[in-house]
Design an enzyme around this catalytic site. Structure first.
Site, PDB file in Angstrom:
ATOM      1  N   CYS A 615       0.810  -1.232   0.000  1.00 11.77           N
ATOM      2  CA  CYS A 615       0.000   0.000   0.000  1.00 11.77           C
ATOM      3  C   CYS A 615       0.841   1.279   0.000  1.00 11.77           C
ATOM      4  O   CYS A 615       0.459   2.275  -0.623  1.00 11.77           O
ATOM      5  CB  CYS A 615      -0.966  -0.022   1.176  1.00 11.77           C
ATOM      6  N   HIS A 708      -2.088   6.782   3.927  1.00  7.74           N
ATOM      7  CA  HIS A 708      -0.678   6.725   4.326  1.00  7.74           C
ATOM      8  C   HIS A 708       0.022   8.010   3.876  1.00  7.74           C
ATOM      9  O   HIS A 708      -0.153   8.466   2.741  1.00  7.74           O
ATOM     10  CB  HIS A 708       0.016   5.537   3.654  1.00  7.74           C
TER      11      HIS A 708
END
Ligand code: NAP
Length: 826
Positions: A615, A708
């Protein structure tokens, strides 16, 4: 008298047993009923596993035995009322002690004979019948467990014993004449004349119910399962499939042979002989009348009653000039197969007699080849008969209906509708009764063929333009459907123009439940209702959908994904298990679509594995790609601050994360450091020449829900100022944008000039969560440049990224037969 039989999936948990007890209680109020039960869901498999383990001296059998004891004892606590608990416990303990002794015996002799296996297997039904009776007693219904071994006499053909109907019927009648309580009879088990336990074959509980029904001249035998009766086609593949109100015994047999496995076929004989209707009912939908199976079904104006299919068969062809006009060839061919106990699914022979084509299950192919080649060894040596031609990955489709024989042109209609839909028919078989027209098509075209035939014969149900568009979508199975990433995939695919979710797979704990009951839905948007209705399956279920999106943990993905690819599925995986395999593309569709060329190197005949990167890697590499192309990359240092949802559910505990930061995420730094090199590497037509860059990563978990953040410092090989770099990012786009793929963001990279950007809460949903937001570009005193980026970890970094990778793979037709659906005209 009515006989009601409940299968393992209907009684897989104490909640379900209570629900079934409620159904029985209501039915028993109105009618005299006899109940037949299978073992609790999954128990028969565990019993077999334990016996097999004991036979090879594997101590796992003790673990399984403990698990069985715990499961049944805790079910007893939950189901039996306070008064009955001691007695129930002592009965189940006696059976479990006997089971332990048997396993110990098997481990000592190092062998489990069929006879011993039958006695081990009998424990499942003996335990469940006691617990179902206990649940009824707790509800105030007078009930008792009945061991069918005292009723049903068989021969000693262990594993698949034949019933002595006369003696069994006498015993059943005598027992029920005396019984005052509702009898909860063990399905599947019986005894031979030496009082040894025998079993009636897998699925034999249905047969037990039919035997009781026949002996007691019941008004019906009801098989309660977890589907709405027999459907006109597999609802996972045919959107318009509907429950059939009525079928004849013959139609049921034909449909069950070709995949509609709702009833164990031997059940039909006693029901038919004694003119007893069979009813298929749904424990999850008890108000629904289900399907009634009788001698002559009530016509509903349709010549075709149902369409079923087997989705993985091999087609074998024996041909040669020496076969023409020679008597006995077919006898020798099928004799050779019979000697090897190979069951032939379908046979077709041209009248020229030059070739005979037949279909078998893939597992039998090798044995068939050896047997047939040995049988025709002399003819092959002299060139009269050729080597057996073997082709795999086909489906058999059976179009079934008794009324078909009275109406001309049915076969013509089937074939012309398949032709109009571009489905190639490879073999055909039709019995002279015309009850069943069977045809073989490429496995990838199974869903299209089923939908086309269904629409043609049930035109009033044929969908509107919108419905046709829905039917032409590619069916998708989601593995790990109840998890963080699986949920995102399901939400993302609602109204997707190419893909439609047809199968949801999760762990044993979720299996058998409706998706809406199994999942803890964490997203702010509503769950798509059609997915909510799907029943969750385990990885053991045979996956039908050609496209599989995997959100499994790497340890599960490791063995499962190659198996699915070998079975012809296109698997797009989020897990780390296969990302670094030399023949597997690690795909960011805007960055390295040419890496899909690696699929040709994979060992699978039709399927393939494509992986989605880690990710954090996805956001990072998207930002690096335009810089690599324009200026060349030097060293890269990254520090990540990763959201809590990246750890799955329940993930990191709130006590660890609130007011805190955890400076370690297992394996993450290694992934960032290695994956970027593969993705930015060059594919030379054979393999990936990894990019010559060095990435150093430090990864932290922070108290952010989604999104993120990555702080990047990097060196470039050629001079570039801030404007050049921002221009490279802002003008970047890739093939997904040029092809207009459904999940592609308009702009994959967005530069935000605000000094406070990017922030996860503000920027994670840019481009519906598929775009990366970059900001704070400034000089770095050590490496040259530094900046910050935010990307959505479960959308671009997982579910959305994987779906875009699937769209790219389908757009490039990396797997034969999987192409974007054609636009449907009104
Ligand atoms: P998760 O929330 O823990 O979900 C795991 C899923 O796997 C659940 O549906 C679970 O079903 C299922 N499962 C567990 N054991 C199973 C079994 N034996 N058979 C079949 N299904 C089983 O994990 P996640 O965050 O969605 O992550 C899934 C994968 O994606 C992992 O490989 C992860 O590394 C990767 N990934 C995650 C993210 C992210 O941001 N979360 C990003 C990129 C990649 P039950 O509900 O029945 O237990």
């Amino acid at each position: 008298m009515r006989i009601l039989k409940f299968g393992g999936s209907s009684i897989s948990t104490p909640d379900r047993v209570r629900h079934v007890a409620g159904i029985i209680a209501r039915e028993a109020e109105q009618n005299n009923v006899g109940i037949v039960v299978s073992a609790f869901g999954g128990i028969t498999d565990l019993l077999i596993e334990a016996a097999d383990a004991a036979a090879i001296g594997d101590d796992r059998y003790r673990v399984i035995a403990r698990e069985l004891r715990e499961r049944h004892e805790s079910a007893a606590e939950e189901l039996a009322g306070a008064e009955g608990l001691v007695a129930v416990r002592s009965k189940i303990d006696a059976i479990l002690d006997e089971f332990d002794d048997r396993l110990h015996g098997i481990s000592l002799v190092g062998e489990c004979s069929l006879r011993t296996r039958d006695s081990v297997l009998s424990c499942g039904e003996r335990l469940s019948s006691i617990l179902v009776a206990a649940a009824l007693e707790a509800k105030g219904v007078a009930a008792e467990a009945c061991d069918a071994r005292n009723l049903i006499l068989t021969d000693s053909n262990y594993g698949n014993a034949r019933v002595d109907f006369e003696v069994s019927f006498e015993r059943i009648n005598a027992h029920f004449a005396e019984a005052e309580r509702v009898q909860i009879v063990t399905g599947f088990i019986s005894r031979d004349k030496d009082s040894e336990t025998t079993t009636l074959g897998r699925g034999g509980s249905d047969f037990t119910a039919a035997l009781l029904g026949a002996a007691l001249s019941a008004s019906s035998v009801e098989i309660w399962t977890d589907v709405d009766g027999v459907m006109s086609a597999d609802p996972r593949l045919v959107t318009q499939a509907f429950s059939l109100p009525s079928l004849s015994y013959d139609e049921l047999m034909e449909l069950s042979h070709f995949g509609a496995k709702v009833v164990y076929p031997p059940t039909v004989r006693p029901a038919r002989t004694h003119h007893i209707p069979l009813l298929i009912r749904n424990t999850l939908n008890p108000g629904f009348s289900g399907t009634r199976i009788v001698e002559r079904s009530e016509g509903n104006g349709h010549p075709v009653r149902g369409i079923s299919s087997i989705n993985d068969i091999a087609l074998l062809r024996l041909e040669g000039d020496g076969m023409v006009g020679v008597p006995g060839i077919a006898k020798r061919l099928f004799g050779a197969l019979a000697r090897r106990e190979i069951s032939v699914v379908l046979i077709s022979q041209a009248s020229s007699e030059h070739s005979i084509c037949f279909a078998v299950e893939p597992a039998s192919v090798e044995s068939a080849r050896i047997g047939v080649e040995a049988e025709f060894e002399l003819e092959r040596r002299d060139g009269f008969v050729n080597d057996l031609v073997i082709e795999k990955d086909f489906s058999v489709i059976a179009v079934v209906g008794e009324a078909m024989s009275q109406i001309p042109g049915i076969a013509g209609k089937v074939f012309s509708v398949l032709g109009e839909n571009g489905v190639n028919v490879r073999a055909i078989a039709q019995g002279s009764s015309e009850l069943n027209i069977s045809l073989v098509v490429d496995r990838r075209q199974e869903a299209r063929a089923l939908n086309a035939i269904h629409d043609a014969f049930f035109p009033e149900l044929a969908p509107s333009a919108a419905g046709r568009a829905a039917a032409s979508k590619i069916p998708v199975a989601i593995l790990g459907a109840t998890g963080t990433v699986g949920q995102r995939m399901i939400a993302w695919l609602e109204d997707h123009p190419w893909f439609t979710v047809k199968e949801v797979i999760a762990s044993e704990a979720s299996a058998g439940k409706r998706y809406r009951d199994a999942v803890r839905w964490l997203l702010p948007t509503a769950m798509p209702p059609d997915v909510g209705d799907l029943v969750v399956q385990t990885l053991d279920a045979s996956v039908k959908s050609p496209l599989v999106l995997s959100a499994l943990d790497a340890s599960l993905a490791g063995p499962v994904e190659p198996e699915l690819a070998a079975n012809g599925h296109l698997v797009v995986s989020n897990a780390g298990a296969h990302r670094m395999r030399a023949d597997v593309p690690l795909l960011i569709p805007e960055v390295n679509p040419d890496h899909l060329g690696l699929i040709e190197k994979q060992p699978y005949q039709k399927g393939a594995i494509v992986t989605n990167p880690n990710c954090s890697t996805i956001g990072l590499v998207l930002a690096l790609k335009p810089l690599a192309d324009a200026f060349g990359l030097g060293s890269i240092n990254v520090v990540t601050m990763q959201a809590a949802s990246g750890a799955g559910f329940p993930g990191v505990s709130s006590l660890e994360l609130i007011d805190n930061l955890v400076p370690f995420i297992g394996g993450e730094e290694e992934k960032l450091e290695s994956e970027a090199r593969k993705i930015l590497g060059r594919f030379d037509g054979h393999c990936i020449d990894t990019a010559d860059i060095t990435v150093s990563a430090q990864c932290n978990r922070v108290a952010v829900l989604d999104g993120h953040t990555v702080c990047v410092s990097l060196g470039l090989q050629s001079e570039a100022n801030s404007n050049d770099i921002i221009e490279a990012w802002s003008s970047f786009s890739g093939q997904p944008q040029h092809l207009g793929l459904p999940s592609a963001p308009l702009k994959p990279l967005i530069y935000d000039h605000s000094p406070l950007a990017p922030q996860p809460r503000l920027h994670r949903l840019a481009g519906r969560g598929m775009a990366v937001t970059i900001g704070r570009l400034r000089p770095c005193a050590i490496l040259g440049h530094k900046f910050v980026l935010v990307s959505h970890n479960t959308i671009r970094g997982a579910a959305g990224g994987a779906i875009l990778a699937a769209e790219m793979s389908v757009a490039q037709s990396v797997v034969a037969g999987l192409a974007p659906p054609a636009k449907v005209e009104n």
